[in-house]
Design a protein around this motif. Structure first.
Motif, PDB file in Angstrom:
ATOM      1  N   UNK A 269       0.867  -1.263  -0.217  1.00 21.32           N
ATOM      2  CA  UNK A 269      -0.202   0.163  -0.466  1.00 21.32           C
ATOM      3  C   UNK A 269       1.075   1.441   0.216  1.00 21.32           C
ATOM      4  N   UNK A 270       2.493   1.542   0.924  1.00 24.12           N
ATOM      5  CA  UNK A 270       3.033   1.800   0.694  1.00 24.12           C
ATOM      6  C   UNK A 270       3.770   2.810  -0.594  1.00 24.12           C
ATOM      7  N   UNK A 271       3.560   1.656  -1.692  1.00 26.07           N
ATOM      8  CA  UNK A 271       4.420   1.480  -2.593  1.00 26.07           C
ATOM      9  C   UNK A 271       5.276   0.993  -2.837  1.00 26.07           C
ATOM     10  N   UNK A 272       5.894   0.853  -1.666  1.00 19.82           N
ATOM     11  CA  UNK A 272       7.534  -0.132  -1.707  1.00 19.82           C
ATOM     12  C   UNK A 272       6.058  -1.583  -2.552  1.00 19.82           C
ATOM     13  N   UNK A 273       7.506  -1.603  -3.537  1.00 19.82           N
ATOM     14  CA  UNK A 273       7.294  -2.406  -3.962  1.00 19.82           C
ATOM     15  C   UNK A 273       8.506  -4.005  -3.315  1.00 19.82           C
ATOM     16  N   UNK A 274       7.720  -5.293  -3.722  1.00 26.38           N
ATOM     17  CA  UNK A 274       8.616  -6.276  -3.157  1.00 26.38           C
ATOM     18  C   UNK A 274       8.752  -7.691  -4.352  1.00 26.38           C
ATOM     19  N   UNK A 275       9.318  -9.015  -4.144  1.00 19.97           N
ATOM     20  CA  UNK A 275       9.129  -9.926  -4.696  1.00 19.97           C
ATOM     21  C   UNK A 275       8.184 -10.562  -3.859  1.00 19.97           C
ATOM     22  N   UNK A 276       6.972 -11.417  -4.360  1.00 22.69           N
ATOM     23  CA  UNK A 276       6.262 -11.832  -4.290  1.00 22.69           C
ATOM     24  C   UNK A 276       6.293 -13.612  -4.992  1.00 22.69           C
ATOM     25  N   UNK A 277       6.353 -14.691  -4.167  1.00 23.71           N
ATOM     26  CA  UNK A 277       6.117 -15.924  -5.197  1.00 23.71           C
ATOM     27  C   UNK A 277       4.704 -16.189  -4.214  1.00 23.71           C
ATOM     28  N   UNK A 278       4.198 -16.697  -5.262  1.00 27.69           N
ATOM     29  CA  UNK A 278       2.862 -16.851  -5.182  1.00 27.69           C
ATOM     30  C   UNK A 278       2.441 -18.383  -5.826  1.00 27.69           C
ATOM     31  N   UNK A 279       1.739 -18.917  -5.057  1.00 27.75           N
ATOM     32  CA  UNK A 279       1.020 -20.603  -5.748  1.00 27.75           C
ATOM     33  C   UNK A 279      -0.485 -19.805  -5.219  1.00 27.75           C
ATOM     34  N   UNK A 280      -1.099 -20.373  -6.922  1.00 24.06           N
ATOM     35  CA  UNK A 280      -2.548 -20.582  -6.335  1.00 24.06           C
ATOM     36  C   UNK A 280      -2.473 -21.844  -7.291  1.00 24.06           C
ATOM     37  N   UNK A 291     -15.391 -23.759  -6.039  1.00 26.61           N
ATOM     38  CA  UNK A 291     -15.560 -23.056  -4.836  1.00 26.61           C
ATOM     39  C   UNK A 291     -14.318 -21.253  -4.896  1.00 26.61           C
ATOM     40  N   UNK A 292     -13.211 -21.874  -4.573  1.00 25.78           N
ATOM     41  CA  UNK A 292     -12.737 -20.731  -4.358  1.00 25.78           C
ATOM     42  C   UNK A 292     -10.955 -20.856  -4.579  1.00 25.78           C
ATOM     43  N   UNK A 293     -10.346 -20.369  -5.161  1.00 23.24           N
ATOM     44  CA  UNK A 293      -8.520 -20.169  -5.728  1.00 23.24           C
ATOM     45  C   UNK A 293      -8.374 -19.798  -4.517  1.00 23.24           C
ATOM     46  N   UNK A 294      -7.297 -20.725  -4.232  1.00 24.31           N
ATOM     47  CA  UNK A 294      -6.284 -19.983  -2.544  1.00 24.31           C
ATOM     48  C   UNK A 294      -5.290 -19.417  -3.256  1.00 24.31           C
ATOM     49  N   UNK A 295      -4.518 -18.433  -3.033  1.00 21.25           N
ATOM     50  CA  UNK A 295      -3.059 -17.702  -3.510  1.00 21.25           C
ATOM     51  C   UNK A 295      -2.690 -17.688  -2.281  1.00 21.25           C
ATOM     52  N   UNK A 296      -1.772 -18.769  -2.072  1.00 25.42           N
ATOM     53  CA  UNK A 296      -0.661 -18.377  -0.389  1.00 25.42           C
ATOM     54  C   UNK A 296       0.887 -17.330  -1.447  1.00 25.42           C
ATOM     55  N   UNK A 297       0.645 -17.131  -0.461  1.00 27.82           N
ATOM     56  CA  UNK A 297       2.320 -16.382  -1.088  1.00 27.82           C
ATOM     57  C   UNK A 297       2.921 -16.096  -0.112  1.00 27.82           C
ATOM     58  N   UNK A 298       4.558 -15.493  -0.487  1.00 30.88           N
ATOM     59  CA  UNK A 298       6.091 -15.637   0.180  1.00 30.88           C
ATOM     60  C   UNK A 298       6.846 -14.449   0.033  1.00 30.88           C
ATOM     61  N   UNK A 299       6.563 -13.468   0.352  1.00 28.12           N
ATOM     62  CA  UNK A 299       7.778 -12.750   0.557  1.00 28.12           C
ATOM     63  C   UNK A 299       9.214 -12.419   0.220  1.00 28.12           C
TER      64      UNK A 299
END
Length: 356
Positions: A269-280, A291-299
């Motif tokens: 939200x602050x505008x700071x970038x970060x690398x996100x390893x995203x598993x969906x 029913x859903x998609x689970x999006x698991x994230x790791x900075x």
């Protein structure tokens, strides 16, 4: 960073005020609890409940009602109540509870769900109670049954009162963590998962986020009110790789949808970038429908390897953590055909009953 806790506390305070003005005219013992918050805390209790139990508001509000249980409380009765909450249905039982001074009493207890009219999900439970100790000790089974029926009628009075005046309190609904479409029976299991993840609903336009874990809110800096109802692309920005985004979209659009892991440059939200390893990964109900998609994230921003090396390590870590598996276990409640200990409730509950 905006605090989700502060946002929720403000909403809970407003809910209590609204409930107080609507329910103070009922002169019998009952509580209203919120199953959409961790541990289903009591958010309102009648003055008669305090008189019955000897507890003060400060000792009751914000707590799960199990503090009334004690050594002679029937484990079977407790399981019946837990099953009813898990299955989003009413429940009637009689069990031994304890007052603040340690005095035990037989409690004719009736649990009534209050549902959202749009989604059918349970927003609150009304728990009506009566001391029937004298009737039990006298062996008046029919009198106890009559008292139980009276508690059911009283619980329904509270539900109708809240239903008839829902606009007076609905705006104060806590917005933290989950959309009202996520069943309360599923939220209990989700709240125990401490990792960073979101649930998105592909059955709604633009596949919006309907649940965000507290860890996700802390990582991104967004309050829950700015997350729920939005597609997760709001985390993207000028440096986000469109090829990775396309890989994500293709996996979700496949028939059948498949799990995918991508590495994205996202933005807090602050505008700071970060690398996100995203598993969906898709989360299906008992009938196999997504029913859903689970999006698991790791900075992985702070990793000292290259982005590619860090992403490979993170993908392996996500695979071993079993987060998606835990979410899928939580989603089993969506089948609504699990074990039911109370014979009177062998039929699936009807969402229309008690809708608000």
């Amino acid at each position: 960073m905006v605090s989700c806790t502060a946002e929720t506390q403000q909403a809970v305070s407003e809910i209590r005020q609204a409930f107080s003005s609507l329910l103070e005219g009922f002169h019998f013992a009952f509580v209203v609890s919120n199953p959409r918050e961790p541990d289903n805390p009591i958010v309102y209790a009648s003055s008669s409940f305090f008189e019955l139990t000897g507890y003060s508001p400060a000792e009751v509000l914000g707590r799960n009602c199990r503090f009334l249980q004690g050594p002679e409380t029937s484990h079977q009765a407790v399981l019946e109540i837990r099953d009813a909450i898990r299955e989003d249905r009413p429940c009637s039982t009689c069990l031994v509870n304890y007052k603040k001074d340690g005095t035990k009493f037989w409690n004719a207890f009736y649990l009534e769900p209050i549902r959202c009219v749009e989604s059918g999900c349970v927003l609150y439970y009304v728990g009506a109670q009566a001391d029937v100790t004298q009737l039990v000790e006298q062996g008046g089974a029919q009198c106890v049954a009559t008292a139980a029926h009276e508690e059911q009628q009283r619980a329904e009075q509270v539900r109708r009162q809240l239903s008839d005046h829902r606009q007076e309190w609905q705006q104060a609904q806590p917005t933290c963590a989950a959309d009202s479409r996520v069943p309360s029976s599923m939220l209990c299991a989700l709240s125990k998962i401490q990792d960073c993840f979101v649930l998105a609903d592909p059955n709604l336009p633009d596949c919006p986020i309907v649940y965000a874990s507290p860890t996700f809110l802390r990582m991104t800096g967004y309050p829950c009110s700015e997350v729920l109802g939005r597609n997760c692309r709001f985390l993207q920005g000028p440096g986000t790789d469109p090829v990775q985004v396309a890989n994500l979209r293709d996996a979700m659009a496949a028939c059948p949808p498949r799990a995918v892991t991508v590495t994205l440059l996202n933005y807090r939200k602050s505008g700071e970038p970060f690398w996100n390893c995203l598993h969906v990964a898709p989360v299906r109900d008992a009938d196999g429908r997504v029913q859903f998609y689970a999006g698991v994230q790791l900075d992985i921003t702070a990793h000292h390897e290259t982005v590619q090396q860090a992403a490979a390590s993170a993908a392996a870590a996500l695979a071993t953590k079993g987060i998606v598996g835990a979410v899928r276990v939580a989603a089993r409640a969506l089948s609504r055909h699990g074990l039911r200990r109370a014979p009177a409730f062998q039929q699936p509950p009807h969402h229309a009953v008690g809708a608000i």
